[in-house]
Design a protein around this motif. Structure first.
Motif, PDB file in Angstrom:
ATOM      1  N   ARG A 155     -11.971  11.921   2.465  1.00 53.23           N
ATOM      2  CA  ARG A 155     -11.178  12.053   3.692  1.00 53.23           C
ATOM      3  C   ARG A 155     -11.905  11.372   4.836  1.00 53.23           C
ATOM      4  N   ASP A 157     -11.506  10.815   8.982  1.00 57.91           N
ATOM      5  CA  ASP A 157     -10.826  11.158  10.226  1.00 57.91           C
ATOM      6  C   ASP A 157     -11.380  10.302  11.356  1.00 57.91           C
ATOM      7  N   ARG A 166      -5.855  10.201   9.770  1.00 57.76           N
ATOM      8  CA  ARG A 166      -6.535  10.813   8.637  1.00 57.76           C
ATOM      9  C   ARG A 166      -6.140  10.066   7.368  1.00 57.76           C
ATOM     10  N   SER A 168      -6.756  10.001   3.268  1.00 56.38           N
ATOM     11  CA  SER A 168      -7.185  10.909   2.213  1.00 56.38           C
ATOM     12  C   SER A 168      -6.925  10.303   0.847  1.00 56.38           C
TER      13      SER A 168
END
Length: 304
Positions: A155, A157, A166, A168
């Protein structure tokens, strides 16, 4: 005397002996279905055990939400977090159990590593490492047990222009999921706008997505979300605190399965919080295979 009488006493006694903080809860749920022809009461004992301790940059966190439904005999440990970690700001790591949050959505997450629950966020066992460096944002790498299989999680951010993003990715051998997602959020005037898209590598529906908005309105917080995950869904929630000791919230959700009748559920709760605890009166209404079902509830909670 029935053993169920001693469960809340045992939870409170263990918490006091260990100097934990948390709560002890007794809930009575009602289930009324006209088509099923009856009304059923489901007493539930539940609690929370919270503990946090630190030694320099090292820490130990625990958040446990055990419970027992006397009607269904369901018993759960409620492990949300039980983690030993290290946090030095730009570098952090942990091992144990903790939720692995990937979605930006609050009401209709299109993808999750655990089955959704309303009482606590289930923890996943494993370990993680986080690195923070501007301007790339914060990178999180994790190895978690999902469906009994070791699953890698990535992940990232960060922010770009006036938006936060974000990124992922999740991969593990079947039956663990294999997916990737992109989420964005930004503030437009008084509204927070957020959304995400997921690609699923092993599912028949190859993509899922959701879009939501939220803002403060008439003294409360409003959130509206729409999502597609095999079927389109729409949800709205509103929370309001009219006085220092009183709060209220409402939630409505609608799902439109392909080739099947619409499924909906509506719920509202009124909570009075005074002294060492609170009392919540709730009423829900849902539709499904058993027709329309009414779901009243009364919850009393004491904090320690």
């Amino acid at each position: 005397m029935k053993r169920s009488f001693f469960l809340p006493v045992l939870i409170a006694g263990l918490a006091a002996a260990a100097s934990f903080s948390g709560s002890l809860e007794i809930q009575v749920r009602g289930v009324y279905s006209g088509s099923a022809g009856g009304f059923e009461l489901q007493p539930v004992y539940a609690g929370s055990l919270l503990f946090s301790e630190s030694w320099g940059d090292f820490y130990l966190d625990s958040a446990l939400f055990p419970g027992w439904n006397l009607a269904t005999r369901e018993l759960w440990a409620g492990i949300s977090k039980l983690e030993l970690g290290y946090d030095a700001g730009s570098l952090a790591a942990g091992i144990g159990a903790a939720p692995e949050t990937l979605t930006l959505m609050r009401l209709l997450p299109p993808f999750s590593l655990t089955a959704p629950r309303t009482d606590f966020a289930p923890g996943l066992w494993g370990g993680w490492l986080e690195l923070s460096a501007a301007p790339s944002g914060r990178l999180r790498l994790a190895l978690r047990s999902v469906a009994g299989t070791a699953t890698g999680v990535l992940r990232l951010d960060g922010g770009v222009l006036a938006a936060d993003y974000r990124l992922s990715a999740v991969y593990g051998p079947a039956p663990a999921p294999a997916a990737f997602g992109v989420g964005l959020s930004a503030t437009l005037a008084d509204w927070l706008v957020y959304g995400e898209v997921w690609g699923l590598l092993r599912e028949s529906d190859l993509w899922r997505g959701a879009l939501g908005v939220s803002r403060y309105l008439a003294g409360g917080l409003l959130a509206v979300e729409a999502a597609y995950a095999a079927s389109p869904s729409l949800a709205a929630a509103y929370s309001w605190q009219p006085a220092a000791d009183w709060s209220a919230d409402a939630l409505a959700r609608l799902t439109l399965p392909q080739g099947a009748p619409a499924v909906y559920d509506v719920s509202a709760r009124l909570t009075y919080a005074g002294g060492p605890g609170d009392v919540t009166l709730g009423l829900g209404l849902s539709s499904g295979g058993a027709g329309v079902v009414w779901l009243p509830s009364l919850t009393a909670r004491v904090y320690y």
